[in-house]
Design a protein around this motif. Structure first.
Motif, PDB file in Angstrom:
ATOM      1  N   SER A 440       0.831  -1.207   0.000  1.00  0.00           N
ATOM      2  CA  SER A 440       0.000   0.000   0.000  1.00  0.00           C
ATOM      3  C   SER A 440       0.863   1.253   0.000  1.00  0.00           C
ATOM      4  O   SER A 440       0.565   2.229  -0.700  1.00  0.00           O
ATOM      5  CB  SER A 440      -0.922   0.005   1.227  1.00  0.00           C
ATOM      6  N   ILE A 441       1.932   1.246   0.785  1.00  0.00           N
ATOM      7  CA  ILE A 441       2.835   2.398   0.845  1.00  0.00           C
ATOM      8  C   ILE A 441       3.464   2.658  -0.521  1.00  0.00           C
ATOM      9  O   ILE A 441       3.529   3.800  -0.992  1.00  0.00           O
ATOM     10  CB  ILE A 441       3.916   2.160   1.920  1.00  0.00           C
ATOM     11  N   ILE A 442       3.924   1.602  -1.155  1.00  0.00           N
ATOM     12  CA  ILE A 442       4.531   1.737  -2.488  1.00  0.00           C
ATOM     13  C   ILE A 442       3.516   2.280  -3.486  1.00  0.00           C
ATOM     14  O   ILE A 442       3.833   3.165  -4.303  1.00  0.00           O
ATOM     15  CB  ILE A 442       5.092   0.375  -2.951  1.00  0.00           C
ATOM     16  N   ASN A 448       0.771   9.147  -6.182  1.00  0.00           N
ATOM     17  CA  ASN A 448       0.609  10.543  -5.775  1.00  0.00           C
ATOM     18  C   ASN A 448       1.865  11.323  -6.123  1.00  0.00           C
ATOM     19  O   ASN A 448       2.910  11.140  -5.493  1.00  0.00           O
ATOM     20  CB  ASN A 448       0.329  10.635  -4.272  1.00  0.00           C
ATOM     21  N   PRO A 449       1.799  12.211  -7.113  1.00  0.00           N
ATOM     22  CA  PRO A 449       3.004  12.935  -7.551  1.00  0.00           C
ATOM     23  C   PRO A 449       3.581  13.872  -6.494  1.00  0.00           C
ATOM     24  O   PRO A 449       4.731  14.310  -6.613  1.00  0.00           O
ATOM     25  CB  PRO A 449       2.509  13.722  -8.768  1.00  0.00           C
ATOM     26  N   LYS A 450       2.802  14.173  -5.444  1.00  0.00           N
ATOM     27  CA  LYS A 450       3.302  15.055  -4.384  1.00  0.00           C
ATOM     28  C   LYS A 450       4.105  14.297  -3.333  1.00  0.00           C
ATOM     29  O   LYS A 450       4.755  14.922  -2.488  1.00  0.00           O
ATOM     30  CB  LYS A 450       2.131  15.762  -3.694  1.00  0.00           C
ATOM     31  N   ILE A 451       4.050  12.984  -3.353  1.00  0.00           N
ATOM     32  CA  ILE A 451       4.732  12.165  -2.347  1.00  0.00           C
ATOM     33  C   ILE A 451       5.991  11.564  -2.949  1.00  0.00           C
ATOM     34  O   ILE A 451       5.943  10.882  -3.976  1.00  0.00           O
ATOM     35  CB  ILE A 451       3.795  11.062  -1.819  1.00  0.00           C
ATOM     36  N   HIS A 452       7.111  11.810  -2.291  1.00  0.00           N
ATOM     37  CA  HIS A 452       8.404  11.396  -2.839  1.00  0.00           C
ATOM     38  C   HIS A 452       9.182  10.456  -1.931  1.00  0.00           C
ATOM     39  O   HIS A 452      10.355  10.175  -2.207  1.00  0.00           O
ATOM     40  CB  HIS A 452       9.254  12.643  -3.131  1.00  0.00           C
ATOM     41  N   ASP A 453       8.565   9.985  -0.854  1.00  0.00           N
ATOM     42  CA  ASP A 453       9.289   9.096   0.045  1.00  0.00           C
ATOM     43  C   ASP A 453       8.307   8.168   0.745  1.00  0.00           C
ATOM     44  O   ASP A 453       7.100   8.423   0.794  1.00  0.00           O
ATOM     45  CB  ASP A 453      10.108   9.903   1.059  1.00  0.00           C
ATOM     46  N   TYR A 454       8.840   7.097   1.314  1.00  0.00           N
ATOM     47  CA  TYR A 454       8.001   6.094   1.973  1.00  0.00           C
ATOM     48  C   TYR A 454       7.354   6.638   3.248  1.00  0.00           C
ATOM     49  O   TYR A 454       6.240   6.253   3.591  1.00  0.00           O
ATOM     50  CB  TYR A 454       8.831   4.855   2.324  1.00  0.00           C
ATOM     51  N   ARG A 455       8.037   7.550   3.941  1.00  0.00           N
ATOM     52  CA  ARG A 455       7.486   8.061   5.185  1.00  0.00           C
ATOM     53  C   ARG A 455       6.183   8.824   4.938  1.00  0.00           C
ATOM     54  O   ARG A 455       5.179   8.597   5.613  1.00  0.00           O
ATOM     55  CB  ARG A 455       8.493   8.972   5.898  1.00  0.00           C
ATOM     56  N   MET A 456       6.222   9.730   3.956  1.00  0.00           N
ATOM     57  CA  MET A 456       5.008  10.503   3.684  1.00  0.00           C
ATOM     58  C   MET A 456       3.899   9.613   3.137  1.00  0.00           C
ATOM     59  O   MET A 456       2.716   9.830   3.430  1.00  0.00           O
ATOM     60  CB  MET A 456       5.321  11.625   2.700  1.00  0.00           C
TER      61      MET A 456
END
Length: 475
Positions: A440-442, A448-456
Motif C-alpha cells: 500500500s505504501i509503495i 501521488n506525484p506530491k509524495i516522494h518518500d516512503y514516510r510521507m
C-alpha cells in the motif's frame, strides 16, 4: 535521552513527529480542523508514588498518554528508562496511532514510561515497583482489556507484563478477560509464541517485501536479493538482535557492524550475531569480542558504508549534524524516531531511502493484536483446525500416490501433512500484515506525484484512515 539530541536541532521529539504529520496533512489537503484534532494528544496522566527500597521510600514518576481512542482499546508499550519524559511519551503515543493504522490493526495509540534504570534494582524490588505502577494506571483508567492495553518496550519484557497482568487480575478477579489487559506476556501466562521476536521479525519481513520490488530497489541503488547485503545494526537489544539474527541466519546478510553503548564491533566478512549477544550478556558491552574489530567511537561506525542501516535503539541518532555523512543506501527504522525531521530532509535530498518507523517496527503491535484476540477468544490459534488440515494433507498425499504410482518422499510427506500450530499462524499473520502494508505504501508513493518518500506515503495512509473515522463517526 533523545530529547537532548532533538533539542539541539531546535525541536523536541514530539515536535519532530508533528512536523512530519503536518507535511503529510499539507500534501493531502486535509481539512485544517481534522488535521489539528488528529495531532492533539487526547489525555496524559502523570503518576508519582513511593516504594520502599532497602528500608527507605523512593519516589518514582511515570506517564501514560493516549493520543487517540478513535478505535478501542488504545495500544502501546511501556518503557522503563532513566530519561523518559512526558514529551517523549506523547510523541510515541502519536506514532502508535499512525502505526496501527498503517498495518491495519484496529487500535488507538497510547504509550507509557517510568523514570527508572531497571538495572539498578534487584528482581523483587523491580517487581514491587512494576506492580505499584500498574496499580496507579489501573486506578486511573489507563490499563484494561477494553480501554488501554500496554505492551513491552525499552527496559521491559514478558516478566514485567506478567507482573502487571497479575496485578490487574487481583484488582478485578471477576473479569474473565483479564489476560487481555496486557500483551507481550510470558507464553505460560496468556502470551503467544512469536511476540518477543515480533518487532525484529517484522523488520526482516519489511525488508523481504521491499526486495520483491525491483523498481523500488532501484530507487535505493540496490539490486538482487538480501543475500550478501552489508548491514549495520545500531543497538542489539530485543529488536536489533532479532532483526540482525534473522537477516544473518535466514537471508544470508552480512552483519558488518554492531553498535552498542560502549562502542562498536566491526567485521567486513560478517559478525556472528548470537555470539555478540552472548558476549554483551557476559561483559556488558562489545569491547573484547574476539570475532571483530572493536571501535570505541560507535557514532563514527554509524557513518560507515553499508547497504542497509538499521537503527534499533534510541530516538534522534541521525541528525542534521551527521546526515550528510551517512553512507547507507537504505535505512530501516527499527527504533522509534531515530531520524530527526531535519535529518530526514537532508537524507531525502541525498537520495537515501528510509523505511519509516511507523511501518518498519510495527511487527510488535501486529502480534500484540493477535495475542489480544487470542486472550478474548480464550482459545489458542489452530486448536480447532490443526488435525483437520493434517488429515486433509494425508488425503492429498494418498491421492498423489494413487495417481502417480510413486511414493511421496518422507521429508515431503511431513511437510504436506503438517498442520499449522499457533507459532506458524502468528508468523504467517505478521508476514501478511507487513507485506500488504508495504504494498500500500509503495502504491501511494507511486500514484501521488506530491509524495516522494516512503514516510510521507505511510503517514498519508494512516492519516486518511483516522480522518475517515472522524468524518464518518465524529470526534
Amino acid at each position: 535521552m533523545s530529547d537532548t539530541k532533538y533539542a539541539q536541532q531546535g525541536m523536541t521529539f514530539r515536535q519532530s513527529v508533528e512536523h512530519m504529520v503536518d507535511h503529510a496533512i499539507e500534501i493531502m489537503g486535509l481539512d485544517e480542523g481534522i488535521g489539528n484534532a488528529m495531532k492533539v494528544c487526547q489525555s496524559v496522566v502523570q503518576v508519582s508514588f513511593p516504594v520502599e527500597i532497602n528500608g527507605k521510600a523512593e519516589i518514582f514518576t511515570g506517564w501514560r498518554a493516549t493520543h487517540s481512542d478513535h478505535r478501542l482499546p488504545s495500544k502501546g508499550g511501556i518503557r522503563f528508562a532513566p530519561i523518559v519524559d512526558q514529551d517523549e511519551v506523547e510523541a510515541l503515543a502519536a506514532l502508535m496511532t499512525y502505526k496501527c493504522a498503517i498495518v491495519d490493526v484496529p487500535f488507538g495509540g497510547s504509550k507509557g514510561g517510568l523514570v527508572i534504570d531497571p538495572r539498578q534494582y534487584e528482581r523483587h524490588q523491580l517487581e514491587a515497583i512494576t506492580r505499584r505502577f500498574a496499580r496507579e494506571l489501573i486506578l486511573k483508567g489507563y490499563l484494561s482489556p477494553a480501554q488501554n492495553v500496554p505492551a513491552p518496550d525499552m527496559g521491559t519484557g514478558p516478566r514485567e507484563m506478567g507482573w502487571m497482568v497479575d496485578t490487574y487480575r487481583q484488582m478485578f478477579p471477576n473479569d474473565i478477560n483479564y489476560m487481555g489487559a496486557l500483551t507481550g506476556k510470558p507464553v505460560e501466562h496468556g502470551g503467544v509464541r512469536g511476540r518477543n521476536e515480533a518487532t525484529g521479525r517484522g523488520v526482516q519481513y519489511a525488508l523481504r517485501e521491499l526486495f520483491r520490488h525491483p523498481e523500488e530497489l532501484e530507487r535505493c541503488g540496490l539490486s538482487g536479493s538480501l543475500a550478501g547485503k552489508r548491514v549495520i545494526v545500531q543497538g542489539l537489544g530485543n529488536v536489533g538482535y532479532h532483526a540482525a539474527h534473522f537477516l544473518e541466519t535466514e537471508d544470508d546478510c552480512l552483519i558488518t557492524a554492531i553498535i552498542e553503548r560502549d562502542g562498536a564491533v566491526v567485521n567486513a566478512d560478517g559478525l556472528d550475531v548470537s555470539a555478540v549477544r552472548e558476549h554483551i550478556a557476559e561483559t556488558g558491552g562489545v569491547k573484547g569480542f574476539a570475532g571483530g574489530e572493536y571501535r570505541e567511537d560507535g557514532t563514527a561506525v554509524l557513518e560507515m558504508a553499508c547497504d542497509i542501516l538499521i537503527p534499533a535503539a534510541l530516538e534522534g541518532v541521525i541528525t542534521a549534524d551527521n546526515a550528510e555523512r551517512i553512507q547507507a543506501s537504505l535505512i530501516a527504522e527499527a527504533a522509534n524516531g531515530p531520524v530527526t525531521f531535519a535529518a530526514d530532509k537532508i537524507l531525502q535530498e541525498r537520495g537515501v531511502e528510509i523505511l519509516p518507523d511507523a511501518y518498519c517496527n510495527a511487527g510488535g503491535v501486529v502480534v500484540s493484536y493477535f495475542e489480544w484476540i487470542r486472550n478474548l477468544n480464550h482459545v489458542r490459534f489452530g486448536r480447532l483446525e490443526r488435525r483437520f488440515h493434517e488429515a486433509r494433507g494425508e488425503q492429498i498425499i494418498a491421492a498423489i500416490e494413487d495417481a502417480s504410482g510413486v511414493e511421496v518422499p518422507e521429508h515431503l510427506r511431513q511437510k504436506l501433512a503438517r498442520g499449522a500450530d499457533e507459532f506458524d499462524l502468528v508468523r504467517s499473520g505478521l508476514d501478511d500484515s507487513m507485506r500488504l502494508a508495504l504494498q500500500s505504501i509503495i502504491a501511494v508513493r507511486r500514484d501521488n506525484p506530491k509524495i516522494h518518500d516512503y514516510r510521507m506515503a505511510a503517514y498519508a495512509i494512516a492519516i486518511e484512515k483516522v480522518a475517515r473515522h472522524y468524518r464518518d463517526i465524529g470526534f
